[in-house]
Design a protein around this motif. Structure first.
Motif, PDB file in Angstrom:
ATOM      1  N   ASP A  25       5.846   6.738   7.801  1.00 40.64           N
ATOM      2  CA  ASP A  25       5.523   8.047   7.824  1.00 40.64           C
ATOM      3  C   ASP A  25       6.191   9.091   7.081  1.00 40.64           C
ATOM      4  OD1 ASP A  25       3.792   6.917  10.077  1.00 40.64           O
ATOM      5  OD2 ASP A  25       5.492   7.156  11.726  1.00 40.64           O
ATOM      6  N   LYS A  62       2.237   4.728  -1.036  1.00 36.09           N
ATOM      7  CA  LYS A  62       1.878   5.910  -2.039  1.00 36.09           C
ATOM      8  C   LYS A  62       2.521   6.073  -3.276  1.00 36.09           C
ATOM      9  CE  LYS A  62      -1.623   8.209   0.528  1.00 36.09           C
ATOM     10  NZ  LYS A  62      -1.846   7.103   1.326  1.00 36.09           N
ATOM     11  N   SER A  86       4.617   1.203  10.254  1.00 36.72           N
ATOM     12  CA  SER A  86       3.888   1.821   9.232  1.00 36.72           C
ATOM     13  C   SER A  86       5.006   3.014   8.757  1.00 36.72           C
ATOM     14  CB  SER A  86       2.820   2.849  10.153  1.00 36.72           C
ATOM     15  OG  SER A  86       1.428   2.166  10.504  1.00 36.72           O
ATOM     16  N   LYS A 131       2.975  14.930   6.886  1.00 39.08           N
ATOM     17  CA  LYS A 131       1.951  14.195   6.407  1.00 39.08           C
ATOM     18  C   LYS A 131       1.224  13.324   7.519  1.00 39.08           C
ATOM     19  CE  LYS A 131       2.308  14.915   1.773  1.00 39.08           C
ATOM     20  NZ  LYS A 131       3.105  14.197   0.648  1.00 39.08           N
ATOM     21  N   ALA A 132       0.054  13.512   7.541  1.00 37.05           N
ATOM     22  CA  ALA A 132      -0.806  12.994   8.662  1.00 37.05           C
ATOM     23  C   ALA A 132      -1.090  11.452   8.273  1.00 37.05           C
ATOM     24  CB  ALA A 132      -2.090  13.491   8.960  1.00 37.05           C
ATOM     25  N   THR A 133      -1.457  11.103   7.049  1.00 39.54           N
ATOM     26  CA  THR A 133      -1.664   9.798   6.805  1.00 39.54           C
ATOM     27  C   THR A 133      -0.522   8.896   6.424  1.00 39.54           C
ATOM     28  OG1 THR A 133      -1.521  10.681   4.138  1.00 39.54           O
ATOM     29  CG2 THR A 133      -3.861  10.640   5.082  1.00 39.54           C
ATOM     30  N   ARG A 134      -0.791   7.695   6.556  1.00 33.13           N
ATOM     31  CA  ARG A 134       0.051   6.437   6.400  1.00 33.13           C
ATOM     32  C   ARG A 134       0.610   6.623   4.853  1.00 33.13           C
ATOM     33  NH1 ARG A 134      -1.700   0.867   8.419  1.00 33.13           N
ATOM     34  NH2 ARG A 134      -2.077   0.603   6.308  1.00 33.13           N
ATOM     35  N   GLN A 135       1.809   6.180   4.789  1.00 38.52           N
ATOM     36  CA  GLN A 135       2.573   6.042   3.340  1.00 38.52           C
ATOM     37  C   GLN A 135       2.435   4.783   2.909  1.00 38.52           C
ATOM     38  OE1 GLN A 135       3.011   9.352   1.541  1.00 38.52           O
ATOM     39  NE2 GLN A 135       1.801   9.953   3.572  1.00 38.52           N
ATOM     40  N   GLU A 153       0.836  -1.193   0.017  1.00 37.33           N
ATOM     41  CA  GLU A 153       0.016  -0.017   0.052  1.00 37.33           C
ATOM     42  C   GLU A 153       0.700   1.312   0.140  1.00 37.33           C
ATOM     43  OE1 GLU A 153      -2.335  -0.342   3.384  1.00 37.33           O
ATOM     44  OE2 GLU A 153      -2.758  -2.404   3.097  1.00 37.33           O
TER      45      GLU A 153
END
Ligand code: GTP
Ligand code: MG
Lengths: 214, 1091
Positions: B247, B141, B245, B251-255, B139
């Protein structure tokens, strides 16, 4: 089918080495036939036949047993309850004659008769038709053996030429009759043992019939 | 020493077996032996196999195989504790607790500890590495215009960020898989350091080389996707695999997520590390076993947390690979297992881990050797489980579990193909019997031996435990039965529980293997005993075979009976055992010696047949005794004992079916014997039945004592008949057809025919014998009726005219009895008894006639008797049948004759002669010609001539004349008896004389009237005329006519003379000596006969 009558039933057992001609004797006696190529008996064979003696008819239930050793345990169950035991050998076979003792013992053991001399043994020397050179047991030997063993009836027969076959069975029944009447007498006669041996000695020769063509 | 162990094992097995073995006097031992077994076993296992040479056992155990100096090893442990790595150290167990654990495990005194601690502390820091495997990411980015990325990972330690490592680039994916390994040296204190992981998107514009350069030089042309950092103090010493995870700053969202495996390792020499580890593991294990007092077979890999900690730290700090650790553990456990049995599950788990690497990976020679060494140590305990499968101190479930583990272990070992390795040295496996030179690694054949050996130990113990000195045959037989039974149970259990296990894991046929062993052993055990016992069987004495005699009152619990029965039980037990073998080993079955077990019993069969008969006779006697002589129910005409008798016969049949004798020759012969026996049982039954009803039916009333047929008598007869009828169907159920068929197949059709004939003869002989027995009974019944019938008949004859009462009584008597018979008997037996009754009646009559003739009873007596008889016959139900009885008819004829008055009797004699002569042909006496007729009341007779007359005179001729008599004489009294003139000296006389005799009408029509022509030779003087012959003409044959005589045909009759006095009529006349008429007739009769 046997006649509807109350003939006396007599159980007869024929013993002797394999091949001495027991089955032939029985067949000659019952159906007056002789089979040159008879097979060894498996276990036992059975036939019955009426015989008349002094106006009385007796039904003989004849059990012809297998003489070969491997059949020993198959034939012995039939000894119990027999009225007459025919010990058979072939006059051209000394071994079969020597085995008579074994047959007598085997019979006495399995027939479960208390005293030996109560068993109506008769000795039959078969194949009396064979030529003189082939004979291995003389009539005298037979008589001597019988005498020594307290057997009062013996006869030489030939199933092949029918000589003495009827006579042999007749003799067996007569022998039985003598024992019967003696047994009846014995019921009152306590002191019988001495008597018996004496009597059997006296009667011996008269009961022994040799083959005619000897 | 090995021997001792063998003995020990035997003893245990034996003790276990004692429990299921029949108990004699060990009742109390049982309770003691049970709990002690498991304890003593543990001791045995340890003490018996360790070399005891005086040293304290613990230290010695430590030293075994430890090439290391204990001190050095201990120092190493301390050093490891001092340099603990990973997160779990201080959290779980404090350092101090580890120190004291180690000190205890290694049994190090305090001063020594301090001394060694100093050494450990002074050693320089270990050369530690962190191993990182970058496995995969998911997953991620996307960074490229095409929505994908070309990711790679950069990793470094925070304390040394200039030293970066990169993975390869995976192009155009958001879920890259790398599986790449890196080792990063840790410098200084590891606890504060952090592992940094960064995932980048590779810029395609740059060249590979440039990318590498830029990545390492920290320039940021490539685009960062995300990063993760792992503090080293979060990593357990045993390492870990985790998803992290990714980071990115701001950026707050998971990369995306990244999967990494991290663990510690050292730069230590791997061989040394393994060896160190093995020693350490062993010491710790022994320590823990001692401390926890865990039961044998129970320990399955769980250490205390301290122990676990130490070992994990050592693995981590020595950088041992999982396979290496597994191999170390396997080796150590196998070694310890020899003295202190551990759970087999432990080994299967290790083997599970090891099998694949051992087969696929590059394993050093040394490691391989280590593995097989350990395996060699492990296996004896496995085979011991197999051998002690019957041990009763452990529960079935435990044993099952163990067996499963053993199966798994053996299966793994088999997979590893231990070719050329001496897995089963004779020192450890003295019980292997078939040994070849060279290394033995045949697992299946060893397994087979173990299986057999286990069975053998158990069986031998049972035999031993059961054998006593001077046992009676009976006890011997019972022991055999018990033994075979136990073996069968064991086999059944093996089929139920174990067979599938062995088959599934090892393709080994466990039950079959056992069976093959057992059958041979049982055969060698039973054959001599059985044959010996058969030879010396005690005879069963009884007289049941002779007719009319009951079995002598022998105690049925007497030895021979019991012995025979037990022998039969042995037979049946063996039979069942053999059947089991037929199913288990269809291919081998034919080669089994035990297949022919029946041959051992040859002597016994005679006894069994005897026993079967003996028991049947006793039961029959009992059944007759209990019979109340009433119909079983209204629809049948027999009573209980008949039904019982059949049941008893069927018991014999059941015996035969059980015997299921495998040999056809024997089967055939025994069938003949059984049929004959059953026949004898029938006869015995008939005799018992007859004896039971014998006294019944004697009744006395005011007139006399007589025998009345009772229902009971009829029942007795019906019973026997019922039993007889079932004989043939019974014999058919003995499987004769099949046996004959087999004889035909094995010996040929001729022999089969002879056997068939014999069986048929025996059957029909049996049926005939019983049928005759019934006739015998019927005769008894009739004989009992005899005296009453006789008395009534005589009374009837004496008193016929004065008092008809006696005839009534006779009729009633016969009628009553016959109706009872008719009602109760079936028609066949009723007809039979009628037949016998006729015979009996005519015998009685003959008796009466004879008696009374002697007594010169008047004809009226016989006439009365005749009347009485006719009345009696009339009362019989089946008058047709009576005509079939010749004897009775003849007797009745005699009776009739004797009942006639003399004159009638004489005429009867003439009539009989007339009948007789009628049939005669040419005779030597000559032939007479004549003509006769009745006209009005006259009889006109023309005597014409005679020819071929008998020469009567010495000159060869005859002087003949004919006299005419009319008969019966007494009806023609006063009527002239004309005669012709004499024709001299010719054998062919011409008489040519006609006579006319005047008669009354009655005389002319006289029934039975006769003309007698007697031709005589005239004597010179006329005194002594000689008789030539005679002829008869019946009145009924004479025409009644007005015609001229000359127009009638000539009648020609040959002359005859009476020839015999032996006719009933003449005899009757002879018996009337006092009767003048009779006397004179006889005198003349004799003259007519000539001398
Ligand atoms: N010469 C001669 N041969 C005979 C006589 N009786 C029988 N044999 C022959 O002897 C052989 C055996 O006769 P069997 O009657 O079958 O003998 P067996 O005693 O019944 O023999 P097993 O049934 O085996 O006990 C046959 O080949 C007969 O032909 C005889 O009186 N004279
Ligand atoms: Mg024969």
């Amino acid at each position: 089918m046997r006649s509807a009558s109350k003939n006396t039933l007599l159980k007869v057992v024929i013993l002797g080495d394999g091949g001495v001609g027991k089955s032939c004797l029985m067949n000659r006696f019952v159906s007056n036939q002789f089979d040159e190529h008879s097979f060894h008996t498996i276990g036992v064979e059975f036939l019955n036949k009426d015989i008349e003696i002094d106006g009385e008819t007796y039904t003989l239930q004849i059990w012809d047993t297998a003489g070969q050793e491997r059949f020993k345990s198959l034939r012995t169950p039939f000894y119990r309850g027999s009225d007459i035991c025919i010990l058979t050998y072939a006059i051209d076979d000394k071994t079969s004659f020597n085995n008579l003792e074994m047959w007598r013992t085997e019979f006495s053991y399995y027939a479960d008769v208390k005293e030996n001399n109560q068993i109506p043994f008769i000795v039959v020397g078969n194949k009396s038709d064979v030529i003189a050179e082939e004979r291995e047991v003389s009539q005298l030997e037979m008589e001597t053996w019988c005498n020594e063993n307290g057997i009062t009836s013996c006869i030489e027969t030939s199933a092949k030429n029918a000589s003495n076959v009827q006579e042999a069975f007749k003799m067996a029944v007569q022998h039985w009759l003598r024992l019967e009447s003696r047994a009846d007498k014995n019921e009152t006669d306590i002191n019988d043992t001495v008597d018996l041996t004496k009597k059997s000695g006296d009667n011996r020769m008269s009961c022994c019939v040799g083959s005619s063509d000897d | 020493m090995v021997e001792v162990k063998e003995e020990e094992e035997k003893k245990q097995v034996a003790e276990a077996a004692a429990e299921i073995a029949p108990k004699e006097d060990e009742g109390e031992n049982e309770n003691e032996s049970l709990p002690t077994i498991s304890e003593s076993e543990a001791e045995n296992e340890v003490s018996s196999s360790s070399d005891s040479d005086g040293e304290p056992e613990r230290d010695k155990a430590l030293l075994i195989g430890v090439a290391f100096n204990i001190d050095e090893l201990y120092t190493e442990i301390l050093y490891i504790i001092l340099h603990n790595v990973g997160c779990d150290v201080s959290l779980e167990v404090g350092q101090n607790s580890l120190f004291s654990y180690a000190q205890e495990a290694f049994r190090i005194p305090n001063n020594k500890h301090r001394q060694l601690m100093d050494i450990a502390e002074s050693k320089q820091d270990p050369e530690l590495m962190i191993n990182v495997e970058v496995i995969e990411a998911k997953e991620l980015k996307s960074k490229d215009s095409n929505g994908l990325s070309d990711p790679f990972v950069t990793l470094y330690l925070a304390s040394n960020s200039s030293h970066k490592y990169n993975t390869s680039v995976k192009s155009m994916t958001l879920n890259p898989i790398w599986e790449e390994h890196f080792a990063l040296p840790i410098t200084g204190n590891s606890t504060g350091d952090t592992l940094c992981l960064e995932v980048w998107d590779f810029d395609p514009a740059e060249s590979m080389k440039e990318k590498f350069v830029t990545a390492t030089s920290g320039q940021h042309e490539n685009e960062l996707i995300g990063r993760a950092s792992i503090p080293l103090n979060t990593i357990p010493a045993s390492g870990m695999t985790m998803w992290y995870s990714l980071d990115k700053k701001h950026k707050a969202t998971r990369q995306g997520v990244l999967k990494v495996r991290v663990s510690f390792s050292s730069g230590k020499n791997n061989q040394v590390a393994q060896q160190e580890h093995r020693h350490m593991r062993k010491i710790i294990l022994l320590h823990e076993l001692e401390m926890s007092k865990v039961a044998p077979h129970w320990w399955c890999g769980n250490f205390s947390s301290q122990g676990e900690q130490l070992l994990t730290q050592h693995i981590a700090q020595s950088g041992l690979w999982p396979t290496e650790v597994a191999l170390c553990s396997y080796s150590v456990y196998a070694d310890v297992h020899q003295k202190h049995p551990l759970s087999l599950t432990l080994f299967t788990k290790l083997l599970e881990k090891l099998v694949k690497p051992l087969k696929t990976e590059d394993i050093s020679e040394e490691e391989l050797k280590l593995f097989w060494e350990a395996t060699r140590k492990l296996l004896p305990s496995c085979f011991s489980v197999i051998r002690k499968i019957r041990k009763k101190s452990t529960t079935e479930k435990t044993i099952m579990k163990q067996v499963i583990e053993v199966m798994k272990i053996l299966n793994y070992i088999t997979l590893l193909e231990p070719n050329g390795i001496d897995l089963f040295p004779s020192t450890l496996y003295p019980w292997i019997t078939s040994r070849e030179d060279g290394p033995n690694c045949d697992i299946l054949s060893t397994l087979k031996e173990a299986v057999c050996r286990g069975a053998s130990d158990w069986l031998e113990y049972l035999i031993e435990a059961n054998s006593r000195q001077n046992e009676t045959d009976l006890v011997k037989l019972q022991n055999l039965i018990q033994l075979i039974h136990l073996v069968r149970t064991d086999l059944q259990k093996s089929i139920e529980y174990y067979d599938k296990l062995f088959l599934d894991h090892l393709k080994f046929q466990y039950a079959k293997c056992l069976y093959v062993f057992y059958q041979a052993r049982i055969a060698t055990l039973c054959e001599p005993e059985v044959t010996e016992i058969c030879k010396t069987l005690k005879k069963l004495h009884y007289v049941g075979y002779s007719f009319n005699s009951a079995p002598v009152n022998e105690d049925p619990t007497d030895d021979p009976l019991l012995e025979g029965t037990s022998l039969f039980e042995v037979y049946l037990t063996l039979q069942r055992f053999v059947m089991l073998g037929k199913g288990l080993c269809p291919a081998e079955y034919n080669s089994f010696h035990i297949k022919n077990f029946h041959k051992w019993f040859h002597g016994g069969v005679t006894q069994w047949l005897d026993i079967a008969v003996y028991k049947a006779l006793i039961r029959i006697e009992k059944a007759v005794e209990l019979d109340k002589l009433v119909h079983v129910d209204t629809s049948v005409k027999y009573s209980s004992s008949a039904v019982d008798a059949l049941t008893i016969f069927y018991q014999v049949k059941t015996f035969w079916q059980q015997l299921n004798w495998p040999d056809v020759e024997g089967s055939y012969t025994f069938i003949a014997k059984i049929i004959d026996d059953i026949c004898r049982c029938c006869v015995f039954y008939a005799d018992k039945m007859a004896a039971k009803v014998d006294g019944l039916g004697e009744v006395e009333d005011i007139y006399d004592k007589k025998f009345e047929i009772t229902n009971e008598w009829c029942l007795a007869i019906n019973n026997i008949d019922y039993v007889r009828e079932t004989l043939e169907p019974f014999t058919r159920e003995l499987n004769m057809e099949e046996v004959l068929k087999q004889i035909g197949e094995t010996k040929g059709p001729l022999d089969a025919d002879r056997c068939k004939n014999t069986l048929e003869n025996v059957i029909s002989n049996a049926i005939d014998t019983v049928r005759n027995k019934i006739i015998e009974l019927l005769e008894i019944v009739v004989n009992k009726m005899g005296p009453s019938m006789k008395r009534l008949l005589i009374e009837g004859a004496e008193l016929c005219n004065q008092d008809s009462n006696s005839v009534d009584r006779l009729m009633m008597y016969v009628d009553n009895n016959l109706s009872t018979l008719h009602r109760e008997l079936n028609s066949e037996n009723f007809n039979r008894i009628l037949q016998i009754l006729w015979d009996q009646l005519s015998e009685i009559l003959n008796d009466i006639i004879q008696n009374n003739l002697e007594k010169r009873r008047p004809p009226s007596f016989f006439a009365n008797l005749h009347t009485t008889l006719n009345i009696m016959l009339g009362s019989f139900k089946n008058p047709d049948d009576c005509s079939s009885c010749d004897a009775l008819q003849r007797t009745e004829q005699i009776l009739k004759i004797n009942g006639l008055e003399t004159a009638d009797l004489i005429h009867q004699a003439y009539l009989e002669l007339a009948n007789l002569f009628e049939k005669s042909g040419e005779t030597k006496y000559g032939e007479l010609s004549f003509r006769c007729k009745f006209q009005n009341d006259s009889l006109i007779i023309e005597i014409m001539n005679a020819r071929d007359l008998l020469v009567m005179d010495s000159n060869g001729t005859t002087d003949s004349f004919v006299r005419i008599h009319l008969l019966p004489e007494h009806k023609f009294i006063g009527v002239e008896k004309p005669k012709t003139k004499t024709q001299n000296k010719t054998l062919f006389p011409l008489f040519d004389e006609t006579f006319t005799i005047k008669l009354s009408t009655e005389q002319c029509e006289m029934e039975g009237g006769l003309i007698l022509f007697s031709v005589k030779d005239r004597d010179m003087l006329g005194y002594n005329n000689q008789y030539i012959g005679e002829a008869f003409l019946r009145f009924s044959d004479i025409p009644r006519t007005d015609q001229d005589l000359s127009s009638l045909p000539q009648v020609k009759k040959w002359l005859n003379r009476p020839v015999t006095m032996d006719t009933n009529v003449i005899k009757a006349l002879e018996s009337r000596q006092g009767d003048k008429q009779a006397r004179e007739f006889l005198k003349k009769y004799k003259q007519r006969m000539g001398s």
